[in-house]
Enzyme design. Structure first.
Site, PDB file in Angstrom:
ATOM      1  N   SER A  61       4.323  -3.227   4.599  1.00 46.71           N
ATOM      2  CA  SER A  61       5.464  -2.940   4.116  1.00 46.71           C
ATOM      3  C   SER A  61       6.497  -2.388   5.011  1.00 46.71           C
ATOM      4  O   SER A  61       6.100  -1.648   6.038  1.00 46.71           O
ATOM      5  CB  SER A  61       5.920  -2.645   2.574  1.00 46.71           C
ATOM      6  OG  SER A  61       4.897  -3.143   2.049  1.00 46.71           O
TER       7      SER A  61
HETATM    8  N1  SAM Z   1       0.052  -0.929   1.048  1.00 40.54           N
HETATM    9  C1  SAM Z   1      -0.124  -1.811   2.289  1.00 40.54           C
HETATM   10  C2  SAM Z   1       0.006  -1.245   3.649  1.00 40.54           C
HETATM   11  O1  SAM Z   1       0.220  -0.044   3.562  1.00 40.54           O
HETATM   12  O2  SAM Z   1      -0.255  -1.949   4.395  1.00 40.54           O
HETATM   13  C3  SAM Z   1       0.628  -3.091   1.797  1.00 40.54           C
HETATM   14  C4  SAM Z   1       0.157  -3.825   0.953  1.00 40.54           C
HETATM   15  S1  SAM Z   1       0.469  -5.755   0.789  1.00 40.54           S
HETATM   16  C5  SAM Z   1       2.383  -5.661   0.474  1.00 40.54           C
HETATM   17  C6  SAM Z   1      -0.267  -6.089  -0.665  1.00 40.54           C
HETATM   18  C7  SAM Z   1      -1.867  -6.051  -0.530  1.00 40.54           C
HETATM   19  O3  SAM Z   1      -2.235  -6.223  -2.091  1.00 40.54           O
HETATM   20  C8  SAM Z   1      -2.459  -7.102   0.145  1.00 40.54           C
HETATM   21  O4  SAM Z   1      -3.294  -6.817   0.832  1.00 40.54           O
HETATM   22  C9  SAM Z   1      -3.100  -7.950  -0.916  1.00 40.54           C
HETATM   23  O5  SAM Z   1      -4.255  -8.642  -0.621  1.00 40.54           O
HETATM   24  C10 SAM Z   1      -3.564  -6.717  -1.913  1.00 40.54           C
HETATM   25  N2  SAM Z   1      -3.844  -7.470  -3.397  1.00 40.54           N
HETATM   26  C11 SAM Z   1      -3.168  -8.298  -3.966  1.00 40.54           C
HETATM   27  N3  SAM Z   1      -3.812  -8.458  -4.983  1.00 40.54           N
HETATM   28  C12 SAM Z   1      -4.712  -7.516  -5.214  1.00 40.54           C
HETATM   29  C13 SAM Z   1      -5.592  -6.864  -6.248  1.00 40.54           C
HETATM   30  N4  SAM Z   1      -5.832  -7.769  -7.511  1.00 40.54           N
HETATM   31  N5  SAM Z   1      -6.373  -5.872  -5.782  1.00 40.54           N
HETATM   32  C14 SAM Z   1      -6.435  -5.261  -4.831  1.00 40.54           C
HETATM   33  N6  SAM Z   1      -5.283  -5.668  -3.517  1.00 40.54           N
HETATM   34  C15 SAM Z   1      -4.526  -6.875  -3.942  1.00 40.54           C
END
Ligand code: SAM
Length: 214
Positions: A61
């Site tokens: 993000s």
């Molecule tokens: N916090 C992260 C960073 O600092 O880089 C950014 C997160 S990114 C916007 C959203 C993440 O959520 C993705 O890597 C995606 O694969 C993960 N995601 C989506 N659904 C999920 C779930 N049910 N459980 C765990 N991770 C999930």
């Protein structure tokens, strides 16, 4: 320019623009090199205030969005914290700087992204527990939590996460029925198990995919 001075300038900007409000969030941003969490092809843009691709259609993000989420999360040392959506591991490293060693579990759904987060987080000076799985189910092994932070767009607040939160604890998530537009929501657990919700404006995250997500 060196990454260190670019980082100092970014922090100054985030403070001037009102995204960073507290001392602990400022110190965390100063301590964590974002360039270590950005894929090499985008590294030169590590200190531009924008989301960047991390593979598999996912993103790290924008720093201003990360700062907003950390501020509304109201973190302090010792709070038992769960992050859903490890992604690059950057936000997890920032959270760990504030809550301290051994107080954070972060979950990632996509295996290659999980592997990358795990590898990136070896560069974080704090111990972070990285788990591969569906974060909508939470992580009962370390529950109950003081804070649960979802860094993906949830259609609603997942019930297992509500259950794994302490009374007085906060669940922070972008909530919205449609992909591409959500409302940043903080839900505080009340003694009777109900939740008081506060809303902090619009945001745009990749979807939370899982049993209690999309
Ligand atoms: N916090 C992260 C960073 O600092 O880089 C950014 C997160 S990114 C916007 C959203 C993440 O959520 C993705 O890597 C995606 O694969 C993960 N995601 C989506 N659904 C999920 C779930 N049910 N459980 C765990 N991770 C999930």
């Amino acid at each position: 320019m060196e990454y260190e001075s670019l980082r100092a300038r970014m922090v100054e900007r985030l403070v001037d623009e009102g995204y960073i409000l507290s001392e602990n969030v400022r110190r965390a941003f100063e301590a964590v090199p974002r360039e270590l969490f950005v894929p090499s092809e985008y590294r030169a843009r590590s200190y531009v205030d924008m989301p960047l691709p991390i593979g598999e259609g996912q993103t790290i993000s924008a720093p201003s969005m990360v700062a907003i989420m950390l501020e509304v999360s109201d973190l302090s040392e010792g709070l038992n914290t769960l992050e859903i959506g490890a992604g690059s591991g950057y936000n997890a490293c920032l959270i760990a700087q504030i809550v301290g060693d051994d107080h954070l579990v972060t979950i990632e759904r996509i295996h290659t992204v999980y592997m990358q987060a795990k590898e990136n987080l070896t560069r974080c000076s704090k111990a972070v527990d990285v788990v591969h799985g569906d974060g909508t189910e939470g992580w009962p092994a370390k529950a109950p939590y003081d804070r649960i932070i979802i860094t993906a767009a949830a259609p609603s607040l997942p019930n297992p996460l509500k259950e794994q939160l302490k009374v007085g604890g906060k669940l922070i998530a972008p909530v919205g029925k449609t992909a591409g537009f959500q409302t940043l929501t903080v839900a505080i657990k009340q003694p009777d198990g109900s939740f008081k919700e506060k809303r902090f404006g619009a945001c745009a995250f990749v979807p939370l995919i899982g049993t209690y997500g999309f």
